[in-house]
Design an enzyme around this catalytic site. Structure first.
Site, PDB file in Angstrom:
ATOM      1  N   ALA A 202       0.813  -1.219   0.000  1.00  0.00           N
ATOM      2  CA  ALA A 202       0.000   0.000   0.000  1.00  0.00           C
ATOM      3  C   ALA A 202       0.846   1.269   0.000  1.00  0.00           C
ATOM      4  O   ALA A 202       0.351   2.333  -0.325  1.00  0.00           O
ATOM      5  CB  ALA A 202      -0.925  -0.001   1.214  1.00  0.00           C
ATOM      6  N   LYS A 203       2.126   1.167   0.388  1.00  0.00           N
ATOM      7  CA  LYS A 203       3.037   2.324   0.425  1.00  0.00           C
ATOM      8  C   LYS A 203       2.411   3.508   1.153  1.00  0.00           C
ATOM      9  O   LYS A 203       2.485   4.639   0.697  1.00  0.00           O
ATOM     10  CB  LYS A 203       3.442   2.725  -1.008  1.00  0.00           C
ATOM     11  CG  LYS A 203       3.883   1.581  -1.919  1.00  0.00           C
ATOM     12  CD  LYS A 203       5.283   1.099  -1.671  1.00  0.00           C
ATOM     13  CE  LYS A 203       5.900   0.279  -2.784  1.00  0.00           C
ATOM     14  NZ  LYS A 203       5.132  -0.763  -3.420  1.00  0.00           N
ATOM     15  N   ARG A 204       1.803   3.265   2.301  1.00  0.00           N
ATOM     16  CA  ARG A 204       1.179   4.329   3.059  1.00  0.00           C
ATOM     17  C   ARG A 204       2.193   5.029   3.953  1.00  0.00           C
ATOM     18  O   ARG A 204       3.343   4.583   4.086  1.00  0.00           O
ATOM     19  CB  ARG A 204       0.020   3.762   3.891  1.00  0.00           C
ATOM     20  CG  ARG A 204      -1.103   3.111   3.073  1.00  0.00           C
ATOM     21  CD  ARG A 204      -1.797   4.084   2.143  1.00  0.00           C
ATOM     22  NE  ARG A 204      -3.061   3.529   1.641  1.00  0.00           N
ATOM     23  CZ  ARG A 204      -3.245   2.958   0.438  1.00  0.00           C
ATOM     24  NH1 ARG A 204      -2.247   2.858  -0.411  1.00  0.00           N
ATOM     25  NH2 ARG A 204      -4.445   2.523   0.078  1.00  0.00           N
TER      26      ARG A 204
END
Lengths: 278, 278
Positions: free
Chosen positions: B93-95
């Site tokens: 998700a690369k949050r």
């Protein structure tokens, strides 16, 4: 859909450059809304109706919807549908990945026909560089708002690293993004707590709009932001969230939100007048 | 729920450290699935059934679900529900955002009761520093997989910036994250195209697991990754997506996916044997 000229016109017409953050948290909204079918939407609708003449932008923080899964995305979609067309809409999502994946995120937030959402802009985390940012610039009249110098404690961890030319990371982000996009489709996030750092940022991005969180709860000064960051077109979207949307937890929440938004609008109007913009 | 010891056991038992990426794209899956009620789920189910004994992890790329809005989140939720319990699950998700927002993202991907999703881990973009990462480490047995040195072209833009001690950004990310978490709840993303850079990374993170994308379509060498990156517990999750899930666009897609996964598993088994791990 809102381009730069339309945004500047809206600021001059409404005499405000306020962005209202919609970080809608079920534990913080008035209890009487919790029996509604979609409390998040009910809350947002009341806040929007109470503030739309006092601001030029709305910024739903995607995490606050995503945390409820499918249901949260339904609330987000409903909220997006009622955002006033004359306001600039920001999906505060901090996305960014390799090229083919960023293209999918662009679709998620920009392409109403496929995803049900058609925001004007999205916030981007630039750690992965060029191919993580460019896909968000492929659609006309859609904007990438790239993190530069943020307002949180952790901003001190990495954003001041330098390259061999002595550029700090946040400056290099601005300079590189300026090669990938223009002032018509990119903005930068600069925290309100940064005061004089705005002078440095304006050297690299004199004409760009800056999205400025951190006024209010995070301790930033609106006056400093204007003194050091305003340009001839205003060039600022100053966000306030908690100070407005959580001004009251009672039945008067929308009224109180309006009062807080009005105070900010009045200060902003004074700053715009001082700068000769309105 | 999977802790480090269980992951190591799974690798030794199954003789593989393969992670299968589920970047499920409606324009790339077999046409005969498009009439299904939920083609993305149908595709994922077939891929998972064909590969689950050959891999130890699955990694849905959240963008590929989010791009379909509410419907995409339904597909993601259904997919998460059928992920084999003995496989490690990664929400790619690369949050990453300020603290209160990262906490909401953690809820979105970790807290099944609230969001409908209970992944073991999530990928994190560290641009915003400490308070953007720490909230993902607040839940026992949940993992943050932090971007360090990625495999894409844009990784050259910022990841080699340095601080006053001469640390490169990706090294500093590893060293700082090591103060916030442990090898029991953090991993790092290191692109397979980085070859000898793994030696440098192992100086900073000798015992951690690394999530390694970029083998196959992006040109990384599995042999190099093993030579320079493997540790005594294996310490690698090597991801393959396109080479497996899009091996065929015909009715034999699952069978062909299995063949490709099997080839990778065989190579991985040989590497594990060479290293004396199995």
């Amino acid at each position: 859909m809102m381009n730069r000229a339309e945004l500047v016109r809206a600021i001059k017409h409404k005499k405000t450059f306020l962005c209202v953050g919609l970080d809608t948290d079920l534990t913080k909204i008035p209890e009487h809304l919790l029996d509604d079918e979609d409390p998040i939407f009910s809350f947002n609708k009341a806040i929007i109706e109470a503030t739309e003449d006092l601001c030029v932008a709305y910024k739903p923080n995607i995490a606050f919807y995503e945390c409820y899964g499918v249901k949260g995305w339904q609330s987000l979609q409903r909220t997006w549908q009622i955002l006033p067309k004359e306001c600039f809409s920001i999906a505060d999502a901090k996305r960014g990945d390799i090229g083919n994946t960023s293209a999918m995120y662009a679709q998620a937030f920009f392409d109403e026909k496929v995803s049900g959402l058609g925001f004007d802009s999205i916030t981007i985390a630039p750690y992965m560089g060029e191919d993580s940012v460019k896909p968000f610039l492929a659609t006309p009249n859609k904007w990438a708002i790239v993190l530069a110098l943020t307002s949180n404690i952790g901003s001190k961890d990495f954003q001041n690293f330098t390259n061999e030319m002595g550029e700090q990371l946040y400056e290099a982000v601005i300079n590189k993004v300026n090669r990938w996009g223009t002032k018509e489709n990119t903005m930068f996030v600069v925290g309100a707590t940064r005061g004089e750092a705005f002078l440095q940022i304006r050297k690299h991005a004199p004409d760009h709009f800056l999205l400025v969180p951190g006024v209010g709860a995070q301790g930033g000064s609106l006056e400093d932001v204007c003194q050091f960051g305003m340009n001839a077109d205003c060039g600022l979207l100053v966000n306030s969230t908690r100070g407005i949307i959580y001004a009251s937890k009672g039945k008067d929440f929308a009224e109180r939100a309006r009062e807080e938004a009005f105070l900010l609008q009045q200060t902003m109007q004074a700053e715009l007048e001082k700068a000769g913009i309105v």
